[in-house]
Scaffold this active site. Structure first.
Site, PDB file in Angstrom:
ATOM      1  N   SER A  11      32.038 209.671  -1.543  1.00 55.29           N
ATOM      2  CA  SER A  11      32.521 208.408  -2.119  1.00 55.29           C
ATOM      3  C   SER A  11      33.100 208.601  -3.510  1.00 55.29           C
ATOM      4  O   SER A  11      33.388 207.631  -4.207  1.00 55.29           O
ATOM      5  CB  SER A  11      31.373 207.393  -2.162  1.00 55.29           C
ATOM      6  OG  SER A  11      30.279 207.907  -2.895  1.00 55.29           O
TER       7      SER A  11
ATOM      8  N   ASN B 276      19.630 205.834  -4.322  1.00 48.51           N
ATOM      9  CA  ASN B 276      19.669 204.444  -3.866  1.00 48.51           C
ATOM     10  C   ASN B 276      19.443 203.453  -5.009  1.00 48.51           C
ATOM     11  O   ASN B 276      20.135 202.442  -5.102  1.00 48.51           O
ATOM     12  CB  ASN B 276      18.636 204.222  -2.759  1.00 48.51           C
ATOM     13  CG  ASN B 276      18.909 205.095  -1.550  1.00 48.51           C
ATOM     14  OD1 ASN B 276      19.933 205.789  -1.507  1.00 48.51           O
ATOM     15  ND2 ASN B 276      18.007 205.084  -0.579  1.00 48.51           N
TER      16      ASN B 276
ATOM     17  N   THR C 189      50.889 163.683  -2.749  1.00 53.29           N
ATOM     18  CA  THR C 189      49.889 163.882  -1.693  1.00 53.29           C
ATOM     19  C   THR C 189      50.695 164.140  -0.428  1.00 53.29           C
ATOM     20  O   THR C 189      51.793 163.568  -0.277  1.00 53.29           O
ATOM     21  CB  THR C 189      48.977 162.653  -1.495  1.00 53.29           C
ATOM     22  OG1 THR C 189      49.784 161.541  -1.123  1.00 53.29           O
ATOM     23  CG2 THR C 189      48.193 162.306  -2.776  1.00 53.29           C
ATOM     24  N   HIS C 190      50.212 165.019   0.414  1.00 53.77           N
ATOM     25  CA  HIS C 190      50.953 165.407   1.640  1.00 53.77           C
ATOM     26  C   HIS C 190      52.327 165.975   1.294  1.00 53.77           C
ATOM     27  O   HIS C 190      53.245 165.904   2.106  1.00 53.77           O
ATOM     28  CB  HIS C 190      51.102 164.217   2.593  1.00 53.77           C
ATOM     29  CG  HIS C 190      49.835 163.449   2.811  1.00 53.77           C
ATOM     30  ND1 HIS C 190      48.917 163.766   3.789  1.00 53.77           N
ATOM     31  CD2 HIS C 190      49.296 162.397   2.130  1.00 53.77           C
ATOM     32  CE1 HIS C 190      47.899 162.930   3.719  1.00 53.77           C
ATOM     33  NE2 HIS C 190      48.094 162.101   2.715  1.00 53.77           N
TER      34      HIS C 190
ATOM     35  N   ASN D  47      64.501 185.065  -7.710  1.00 59.11           N
ATOM     36  CA  ASN D  47      63.353 184.703  -6.876  1.00 59.11           C
ATOM     37  C   ASN D  47      62.039 184.714  -7.660  1.00 59.11           C
ATOM     38  O   ASN D  47      61.832 185.580  -8.506  1.00 59.11           O
ATOM     39  CB  ASN D  47      63.227 185.685  -5.707  1.00 59.11           C
ATOM     40  CG  ASN D  47      64.431 185.641  -4.781  1.00 59.11           C
ATOM     41  OD1 ASN D  47      65.006 184.577  -4.564  1.00 59.11           O
ATOM     42  ND2 ASN D  47      64.816 186.782  -4.257  1.00 59.11           N
TER      43      ASN D  47
ATOM     44  N   GLU E  62      54.934 184.526  -5.659  1.00 61.54           N
ATOM     45  CA  GLU E  62      54.721 184.795  -4.232  1.00 61.54           C
ATOM     46  C   GLU E  62      53.718 185.935  -4.027  1.00 61.54           C
ATOM     47  O   GLU E  62      52.873 185.879  -3.135  1.00 61.54           O
ATOM     48  CB  GLU E  62      56.048 185.154  -3.566  1.00 61.54           C
ATOM     49  CG  GLU E  62      57.007 183.978  -3.513  1.00 61.54           C
ATOM     50  CD  GLU E  62      58.402 184.420  -3.096  1.00 61.54           C
ATOM     51  OE1 GLU E  62      58.627 184.609  -1.900  1.00 61.54           O
ATOM     52  OE2 GLU E  62      59.251 184.599  -3.979  1.00 61.54           O
TER      53      GLU E  62
ATOM     54  N   TYR F  20      17.698 200.647   2.388  1.00 61.91           N
ATOM     55  CA  TYR F  20      19.036 201.180   2.115  1.00 61.91           C
ATOM     56  C   TYR F  20      19.646 201.769   3.379  1.00 61.91           C
ATOM     57  O   TYR F  20      18.949 202.395   4.177  1.00 61.91           O
ATOM     58  CB  TYR F  20      18.971 202.272   1.029  1.00 61.91           C
ATOM     59  CG  TYR F  20      20.330 202.908   0.772  1.00 61.91           C
ATOM     60  CD1 TYR F  20      21.214 202.359  -0.152  1.00 61.91           C
ATOM     61  CD2 TYR F  20      20.746 204.033   1.483  1.00 61.91           C
ATOM     62  CE1 TYR F  20      22.469 202.905  -0.358  1.00 61.91           C
ATOM     63  CE2 TYR F  20      22.004 204.587   1.285  1.00 61.91           C
ATOM     64  CZ  TYR F  20      22.862 204.022   0.359  1.00 61.91           C
ATOM     65  OH  TYR F  20      24.098 204.554   0.162  1.00 61.91           O
TER      66      TYR F  20
ATOM     67  N   GLN G 237      27.498 202.137   0.957  1.00 64.57           N
ATOM     68  CA  GLN G 237      28.466 202.877   0.148  1.00 64.57           C
ATOM     69  C   GLN G 237      29.859 202.221   0.209  1.00 64.57           C
ATOM     70  O   GLN G 237      30.654 202.370  -0.705  1.00 64.57           O
ATOM     71  CB  GLN G 237      28.540 204.329   0.654  1.00 64.57           C
ATOM     72  CG  GLN G 237      29.523 205.200  -0.084  1.00 64.57           C
ATOM     73  CD  GLN G 237      29.331 206.666   0.255  1.00 64.57           C
ATOM     74  OE1 GLN G 237      28.379 207.286  -0.206  1.00 64.57           O
ATOM     75  NE2 GLN G 237      30.195 207.214   1.076  1.00 64.57           N
TER      76      GLN G 237
ATOM     77  N   LYS H 244      31.576 199.143  -2.664  1.00 62.30           N
ATOM     78  CA  LYS H 244      32.292 199.186  -3.944  1.00 62.30           C
ATOM     79  C   LYS H 244      33.804 199.041  -3.791  1.00 62.30           C
ATOM     80  O   LYS H 244      34.450 198.355  -4.569  1.00 62.30           O
ATOM     81  CB  LYS H 244      31.934 200.469  -4.697  1.00 62.30           C
ATOM     82  CG  LYS H 244      30.517 200.400  -5.283  1.00 62.30           C
ATOM     83  CD  LYS H 244      30.026 201.705  -5.833  1.00 62.30           C
ATOM     84  CE  LYS H 244      29.633 202.690  -4.768  1.00 62.30           C
ATOM     85  NZ  LYS H 244      28.559 202.226  -3.858  1.00 62.30           N
TER      86      LYS H 244
HETATM   87  N1  ARG Z   1      27.226 207.343  -2.798  1.00 58.77           N
HETATM   88  C1  ARG Z   1      26.114 206.572  -2.334  1.00 58.77           C
HETATM   89  C2  ARG Z   1      26.449 205.067  -2.387  1.00 58.77           C
HETATM   90  O1  ARG Z   1      27.425 204.704  -2.935  1.00 58.77           O
HETATM   91  C3  ARG Z   1      24.921 206.865  -3.148  1.00 58.77           C
HETATM   92  C4  ARG Z   1      23.637 206.666  -2.429  1.00 58.77           C
HETATM   93  C5  ARG Z   1      23.441 207.687  -1.414  1.00 58.77           C
HETATM   94  N2  ARG Z   1      22.138 207.619  -0.879  1.00 58.77           N
HETATM   95  C6  ARG Z   1      21.802 208.191   0.284  1.00 58.77           C
HETATM   96  N3  ARG Z   1      20.605 208.063   0.668  1.00 58.77           N
HETATM   97  N4  ARG Z   1      22.705 208.836   0.997  1.00 58.77           N
HETATM   98  O2  ARG Z   1      25.725 204.252  -1.838  1.00 58.77           O
END
Ligand code: ARG
Length: 469
Positions: free
Chosen positions: A30, A117, A162-163, A292, A297, A324, A329, A332
């Site tokens: 990641s 975690n 309105t509308h 434009n 847009e 967990y 992962q 994000k």
């Molecule tokens: N890169 C992982 C995440 O964003 C970190 C946690 C990984 N934990 C695990 N038990 N594999 O969640």
């Protein structure tokens, strides 16, 4: 499948003799997404390691050594003299790997009492605690820009719709303040989310805490959290803060999308209410005459991503068994995209609106011809004692007379013609139904009358001033 180079600094190399190959390793990594957490990961580790030293879990001088090295890594990353390895698994293993490389066994002590975690949860929250106020500043700047335009247009009458049918006259400032009211709620939503996310997951470990004598109160306080989180399983399973912020971003983008829809309509040749600056417009590759409103847009279009990201996160989390799961992962990328998108859109929207020029004559002219005064004519009769439902009918019949006679407004009727529908009409009706008079009469709190909108602008400015970020 083994690939020694690839796996030399994975944090779990002891258990597994075979490791995912290059492509598979990259699939589960990641780093590309979480590298932006570097600073937060370092801050979290510095606080954790100093606490380990203080609690006697590792020697105090080792803790100080690790802390100093982390500070150095932070500086090197900021200065650009250290690059994040794109082949690392994630930001946590990259930083810890670097510590071990530089400090040997001392570096290997940093992870005592911690899991990735709880580490990733604390990093994510620390990042949001510093980024959300930046987004709030963008909201404030955008609202102030709209209020500056509103200041100039408290007397500029325009049709309210309105509308998408012309309904009643309002002022441009009134319309802009309607947008500001929505953005001000958005600001509040982001502030609320910050309050709830303000609990520190550090010390939750993988899910069940640790037998080591950590001081969770101390690390929470040192990292600027209100308190440690209540339950270690919840601490690593919880992504409510991501859901809330993704929702807040989606709602805000939905607002911007609607405002931009207004701008696109206003910029059309048929309306011509707004002149978007040339520097906030684009041309056509084939049609030489085109100017434009692409920025409006695109903001409208990008709102789709934020709605999608919210659905992605809800779907991601809904079926996860406690506590967990690696699925988390994926959290994000969606939230980062929503917050990045919102930030850029707020900036673009502010630039476009701040430089726009409004065609007040066009707006005022559009208040005539659509019988926007029909409600005011009815209210005129109500003031003279006629029940509203009857007054509504009288006004409607007059509108029908006007349409039959090809007249564009009630003012086209003679007093005798008006009196044929109601004896209550007097000469003063003509003054009561000009667009300016219709607007001026609506001075209840919330209404479009110039002095009332000035009050709305003042209140919005006061509320913004009370926010300390
Ligand atoms: N890169 C992982 C995440 O964003 C970190 C946690 C990984 N934990 C695990 N038990 N594999 O969640």
């Amino acid at each position: 499948m083994g690939d020694d180079k690839q796996n030399s600094n994975v944090l779990w190399a002891g258990r597994l003799t075979e490791k995912p190959s290059g492509e598979a390793f990259a699939f589960q990594a990641s780093i590309a997404v979480d590298k932006r957490l570097a600073r937060d990961d370092i801050n979290g580790s510095r606080v954790h390691v100093m606490m380990l030293g203080k609690q006697g879990i590792i020697p105090a001088e080792t803790a100080a050594k690790i802390d100093a090295e982390l500070a150095r890594i932070d500086e090197e990353l900021a200065a650009g003299s250290l690059a994040i390895d794109p082949g690392a698994e994630d930001i946590h293993s990259f930083i810890e790997g670097l510590l071990t490389e530089r400090l040997g066994d001392a570096g290997r002590m940093v992870h005592a009492g911690r899991s990735r975690n709880d580490q990733v949860a604390v990093d994510f929250k620390l990042y949001l605690k510093r980024i959300v106020p930046e987004i709030q500043k963008e909201f404030i700047a955008a609202i102030n820009t709209l209020l500056d335009q509103a200041d100039k247009h408290t007397e500029s009458v325009m049709p309210g719709y309105t509308h998408l049918q012309r309904a009643q006259p309002v002022t441009l400032a009134h319309h802009l303040c309607a947008w500001c009211a929505a953005l001000e709620r958005d600001l509040g939503r982001f502030a609320d989310a910050l309050v709830r996310l303000d609990e520190c997951p550090l010390g939750a470990g993988a899910l069940a805490g640790t037998g080591l004598p950590l001081d969770r109160e101390a690390t929470a306080a040192a990292l600027g959290f209100a308190r440690p989180s209540l339950n270690s399983m919840d601490s690593v399973a919880d992504r409510d803060f991501a859901l809330e912020l993704a929702s807040d971003a989606a709602i805000a983008m939905t607002h911007l999308s609607r405002f931009c829809e207004d701008v696109v309509i206003w910029a059309s040749e048929e309306f011509k209410f707004i002149n978007v600056a040339e520097s906030w417009s684009t041309g056509s590759s084939i049609m030489p005459q085109k100017k434009n409103p692409d920025f409006a847009e695109l903001i409208r279009g990008k709102s789709g991503r934020t709605a999608g990201n919210l659905v992605t996160l809800l779907t991601l989390i809904k079926g996860l068994p406690y506590a967990y799961d690696k699925d988390l992962q994926e959290d994000k990328e969606s939230l980062f995209d929503s917050l990045d998108t919102l930030t850029m859109c707020l900036r673009m929207f502010r630039g476009m609106m701040g430089s726009a020029v409004f065609n007040t004559e066009k707006m005022e002219a559009a208040c005539t011809g659509g019988f926007l005064e029909a409600t005011d004519a009815a209210e005129y009769l109500v003031c003279k004692g006629l029940p509203f439902r009857k007054a509504h009918e009288v006004s409607a019949l007059i509108v029908r007379d006007c349409i039959a006679a090809g007249q564009k407004g009630i003012a086209g009727r003679t007093l005798a013609e008006l009196k044929s529908h109601s004896e209550l009409f007097e000469d003063d009706i003509y003054k009561a139904i000009t667009p300016a008079a219709c607007v001026a009469a609506r001075r209840l709190p919330g209404g479009p009358a110039p002095e009332e909108v000035k009050r709305q602008i003042r209140i919005l400015r006061e509320r913004l001033e009370m926010i300390s970020l």
